[in-house]
Design a protein around this motif. Sequence first.
Motif, PDB file in Angstrom:
ATOM      1  N   ALA A 194       0.818  -1.115  -0.193  1.00 31.89           N
ATOM      2  CA  ALA A 194      -0.119  -0.132  -0.113  1.00 31.89           C
ATOM      3  C   ALA A 194       0.803   1.193  -0.096  1.00 31.89           C
ATOM      4  O   ALA A 194       0.472   2.337  -0.662  1.00 31.89           O
ATOM      5  CB  ALA A 194      -0.970   0.030   1.219  1.00 31.89           C
ATOM      6  N   HIS A 195       1.915   1.122   0.648  1.00 33.93           N
ATOM      7  CA  HIS A 195       3.114   2.247   0.714  1.00 33.93           C
ATOM      8  C   HIS A 195       3.861   2.229  -0.546  1.00 33.93           C
ATOM      9  O   HIS A 195       4.379   3.421  -0.823  1.00 33.93           O
ATOM     10  CB  HIS A 195       3.466   2.453   2.138  1.00 33.93           C
ATOM     11  N   HIS A 196       4.522   1.077  -0.970  1.00 35.40           N
ATOM     12  CA  HIS A 196       5.362   0.948  -1.977  1.00 35.40           C
ATOM     13  C   HIS A 196       5.172   0.144  -2.908  1.00 35.40           C
ATOM     14  O   HIS A 196       5.431  -1.161  -2.935  1.00 35.40           O
ATOM     15  CB  HIS A 196       6.786   0.660  -1.076  1.00 35.40           C
ATOM     16  N   PRO A 197       4.151   0.279  -3.683  1.00 36.77           N
ATOM     17  CA  PRO A 197       3.450  -0.704  -4.568  1.00 36.77           C
ATOM     18  C   PRO A 197       4.352  -1.147  -5.586  1.00 36.77           C
ATOM     19  O   PRO A 197       4.009  -2.106  -6.226  1.00 36.77           O
ATOM     20  CB  PRO A 197       2.418   0.463  -5.439  1.00 36.77           C
ATOM     21  N   ASN A 198       5.250  -0.179  -6.092  1.00 40.00           N
ATOM     22  CA  ASN A 198       6.248  -0.624  -7.152  1.00 40.00           C
ATOM     23  C   ASN A 198       7.664  -1.397  -6.570  1.00 40.00           C
ATOM     24  O   ASN A 198       8.851  -1.576  -7.270  1.00 40.00           O
ATOM     25  CB  ASN A 198       6.789   0.593  -7.890  1.00 40.00           C
ATOM     26  N   ILE A 199       7.807  -1.751  -5.075  1.00 45.82           N
ATOM     27  CA  ILE A 199       8.729  -2.416  -4.440  1.00 45.82           C
ATOM     28  C   ILE A 199       9.229  -3.701  -5.203  1.00 45.82           C
ATOM     29  O   ILE A 199       8.365  -4.433  -5.641  1.00 45.82           O
ATOM     30  CB  ILE A 199       8.730  -2.448  -2.861  1.00 45.82           C
ATOM     31  N   LYS A 200      10.370  -4.013  -5.456  1.00 45.83           N
ATOM     32  CA  LYS A 200      10.906  -5.348  -6.028  1.00 45.83           C
ATOM     33  C   LYS A 200      10.614  -6.404  -5.028  1.00 45.83           C
ATOM     34  O   LYS A 200      11.019  -6.360  -4.018  1.00 45.83           O
ATOM     35  CB  LYS A 200      12.271  -5.312  -6.257  1.00 45.83           C
ATOM     36  N   GLN A 201       9.893  -7.565  -5.578  1.00 46.26           N
ATOM     37  CA  GLN A 201       9.766  -8.518  -4.692  1.00 46.26           C
ATOM     38  C   GLN A 201      10.683  -9.254  -3.874  1.00 46.26           C
ATOM     39  O   GLN A 201      10.502  -9.530  -2.924  1.00 46.26           O
ATOM     40  CB  GLN A 201       8.822  -9.607  -5.733  1.00 46.26           C
ATOM     41  N   ASP A 202      11.861  -9.385  -4.561  1.00 46.21           N
ATOM     42  CA  ASP A 202      13.066  -9.897  -3.940  1.00 46.21           C
ATOM     43  C   ASP A 202      13.525  -9.264  -2.604  1.00 46.21           C
ATOM     44  O   ASP A 202      13.715  -9.652  -1.700  1.00 46.21           O
ATOM     45  CB  ASP A 202      13.947 -10.403  -4.824  1.00 46.21           C
ATOM     46  N   LEU A 203      13.567  -7.772  -3.011  1.00 40.79           N
ATOM     47  CA  LEU A 203      14.039  -6.901  -1.851  1.00 40.79           C
ATOM     48  C   LEU A 203      12.810  -6.911  -0.564  1.00 40.79           C
ATOM     49  O   LEU A 203      13.280  -7.014   0.504  1.00 40.79           O
ATOM     50  CB  LEU A 203      13.985  -5.451  -2.578  1.00 40.79           C
ATOM     51  N   LEU A 204      11.845  -6.876  -1.145  1.00 40.15           N
ATOM     52  CA  LEU A 204      10.654  -7.176   0.058  1.00 40.15           C
ATOM     53  C   LEU A 204      10.688  -8.520   0.625  1.00 40.15           C
ATOM     54  O   LEU A 204      10.587  -8.352   1.803  1.00 40.15           O
ATOM     55  CB  LEU A 204       9.177  -6.873  -0.655  1.00 40.15           C
ATOM     56  N   ARG A 205      10.889  -9.337   0.036  1.00 36.64           N
ATOM     57  CA  ARG A 205      11.043 -10.716   0.665  1.00 36.64           C
ATOM     58  C   ARG A 205      12.238 -10.809   1.604  1.00 36.64           C
ATOM     59  O   ARG A 205      11.965 -11.137   3.053  1.00 36.64           O
ATOM     60  CB  ARG A 205      11.213 -11.826  -0.317  1.00 36.64           C
ATOM     61  N   ASP A 206      13.166 -10.550   1.240  1.00 38.78           N
ATOM     62  CA  ASP A 206      14.637 -10.325   2.279  1.00 38.78           C
ATOM     63  C   ASP A 206      14.533  -9.260   3.097  1.00 38.78           C
ATOM     64  O   ASP A 206      14.648  -9.491   4.462  1.00 38.78           O
ATOM     65  CB  ASP A 206      15.774 -10.176   1.413  1.00 38.78           C
ATOM     66  N   ALA A 207      13.796  -8.270   2.823  1.00 39.26           N
ATOM     67  CA  ALA A 207      13.653  -7.077   3.881  1.00 39.26           C
ATOM     68  C   ALA A 207      12.739  -7.618   5.058  1.00 39.26           C
ATOM     69  O   ALA A 207      12.925  -7.355   6.395  1.00 39.26           O
ATOM     70  CB  ALA A 207      13.280  -5.775   3.434  1.00 39.26           C
ATOM     71  N   LEU A 208      11.720  -8.239   4.763  1.00 38.61           N
ATOM     72  CA  LEU A 208      10.756  -8.956   5.679  1.00 38.61           C
ATOM     73  C   LEU A 208      11.350 -10.009   6.535  1.00 38.61           C
ATOM     74  O   LEU A 208      11.090 -10.090   7.838  1.00 38.61           O
ATOM     75  CB  LEU A 208       9.450  -9.316   4.905  1.00 38.61           C
ATOM     76  N   LEU A 236      15.778   2.044   1.446  1.00 39.18           N
ATOM     77  CA  LEU A 236      16.260   0.884   0.621  1.00 39.18           C
ATOM     78  C   LEU A 236      16.127   1.121  -0.862  1.00 39.18           C
ATOM     79  O   LEU A 236      17.154   0.861  -1.650  1.00 39.18           O
ATOM     80  CB  LEU A 236      15.926  -0.440   1.205  1.00 39.18           C
ATOM     81  N   VAL A 237      14.685   1.487  -1.039  1.00 39.37           N
ATOM     82  CA  VAL A 237      14.448   1.778  -2.235  1.00 39.37           C
ATOM     83  C   VAL A 237      15.012   3.120  -2.796  1.00 39.37           C
ATOM     84  O   VAL A 237      15.233   3.055  -3.964  1.00 39.37           O
ATOM     85  CB  VAL A 237      12.898   1.882  -2.536  1.00 39.37           C
ATOM     86  N   ALA A 238      15.123   4.123  -1.876  1.00 38.26           N
ATOM     87  CA  ALA A 238      15.836   5.346  -2.458  1.00 38.26           C
ATOM     88  C   ALA A 238      17.355   5.038  -2.922  1.00 38.26           C
ATOM     89  O   ALA A 238      17.635   5.653  -3.884  1.00 38.26           O
ATOM     90  CB  ALA A 238      15.693   6.211  -1.758  1.00 38.26           C
ATOM     91  N   ASP A 239      17.910   4.227  -2.108  1.00 34.94           N
ATOM     92  CA  ASP A 239      19.383   3.933  -2.457  1.00 34.94           C
ATOM     93  C   ASP A 239      19.559   2.793  -3.568  1.00 34.94           C
ATOM     94  O   ASP A 239      20.514   2.288  -3.746  1.00 34.94           O
ATOM     95  CB  ASP A 239      20.125   3.551  -1.075  1.00 34.94           C
ATOM     96  N   ASP A 240      18.530   2.320  -4.138  1.00 39.31           N
ATOM     97  CA  ASP A 240      18.414   1.010  -4.837  1.00 39.31           C
ATOM     98  C   ASP A 240      19.254  -0.011  -4.526  1.00 39.31           C
ATOM     99  O   ASP A 240      20.116  -0.529  -5.259  1.00 39.31           O
ATOM    100  CB  ASP A 240      19.005   1.527  -6.254  1.00 39.31           C
ATOM    101  N   LEU A 241      19.320  -0.479  -3.235  1.00 32.15           N
ATOM    102  CA  LEU A 241      20.033  -1.606  -2.730  1.00 32.15           C
ATOM    103  C   LEU A 241      19.331  -2.881  -2.965  1.00 32.15           C
ATOM    104  O   LEU A 241      18.423  -3.055  -3.310  1.00 32.15           O
ATOM    105  CB  LEU A 241      19.872  -1.553  -1.180  1.00 32.15           C
ATOM    106  N   SER A 242      20.366  -3.797  -3.291  1.00 31.10           N
ATOM    107  CA  SER A 242      19.879  -5.103  -3.600  1.00 31.10           C
ATOM    108  C   SER A 242      19.507  -5.960  -2.450  1.00 31.10           C
ATOM    109  O   SER A 242      19.813  -5.842  -1.445  1.00 31.10           O
ATOM    110  CB  SER A 242      20.986  -5.962  -4.592  1.00 31.10           C
ATOM    111  N   ALA A 243      18.380  -6.821  -3.113  1.00 30.54           N
ATOM    112  CA  ALA A 243      18.127  -8.074  -1.792  1.00 30.54           C
ATOM    113  C   ALA A 243      19.309  -8.721  -1.318  1.00 30.54           C
ATOM    114  O   ALA A 243      19.307  -8.891   0.055  1.00 30.54           O
ATOM    115  CB  ALA A 243      17.040  -8.987  -2.378  1.00 30.54           C
ATOM    116  N   GLN A 244      20.615  -9.045  -2.020  1.00 31.09           N
ATOM    117  CA  GLN A 244      21.566  -9.740  -1.632  1.00 31.09           C
ATOM    118  C   GLN A 244      22.322  -8.894  -0.413  1.00 31.09           C
ATOM    119  O   GLN A 244      22.975  -9.660   0.505  1.00 31.09           O
ATOM    120  CB  GLN A 244      22.368 -10.049  -2.653  1.00 31.09           C
TER     121      GLN A 244
END
Length: 286
Positions: A194-208, A236-244
């Motif tokens: 709802a807050h970050h609709p375009n977040i990458k799924q792998d980043l969201l998965r690892d961040a959670l 994380l999104v602003a800095d374009d950090l990877s899930a890894q």
Amino acid sequence: MNNDAASTVPEYIRTDALEQAINAARTLSRPLLIKGEPGTGKTELAIDVARQAGLTLHSWHIKSTTRAQQGLYEYDAVSRLRDSQLGDARVNDISNYIVKGVLWEAFESAEPSVVLIDEIDKADIEFPNDLLQEIDRMSFDVYETKQTIEAIHRPLVIITSNNEKELPDAFLRRCFFHYIEFPDRATMERIVHAHHPNIKQDLLRDALTVFFDLRELPGLKKKPSTSELLDWLKLLVADDLSAQSLGANDLRTVLPKLHGALLKNEQDVHLFERLVFLHRQRTRTQ
């Protein structure tokens, strides 16, 4: 209400239990008392209820010095004394020195409204009891002007508490109570989207994974909240950090990137650094 402005506000995710609590408070004409961990969206709930129903929101944010009378009205005797010394004709009408409070404004509203009494547990222990009669009767007396202010429409009163102190039993009896449970992973994903609709799924998965593992860390003084997770993800999104780069496979190996959004005191940072250090020592000796 401006629909364009409303559309930019992220959706508030309500569970079925929370929706039932809102409806129950409306049916009973009782205040809805909301408790839960800080950062779980208690205040935002009132904002969302008002927005979804197209109602005016009257917000009263409580501090340790707040008195119940301030929610009704205040008599500005100091200004009246000053004006009398200056010969101002306004002093002849005492109503010129009555300052309306949040409840007065809600009571005289021509349309139904929502009243938020935010963090009621910050106030003195007698504060809730001092509001019992007014919230029950939906009316109060203005002694200086001999008026009785009665609610045109009973507002939906939403009261939040962080459980800093116990609330009086007499007050609790007059409320419908709901505790916002900390979101599970599936609900948290909906909140994040709802807050970050375009977040990458792998980043969201690892961040959670990092976030929920961090909350389970033994000895943590302050567990990171939903609002802190959203702030962290924004960074994380602003800095374009990877899930890894998050080290989700083993939280003990590295302090999370931009951890200042999640860990809010030096004790917890030192605890985490100590765990990482011990883990590395054990790895070397194996």
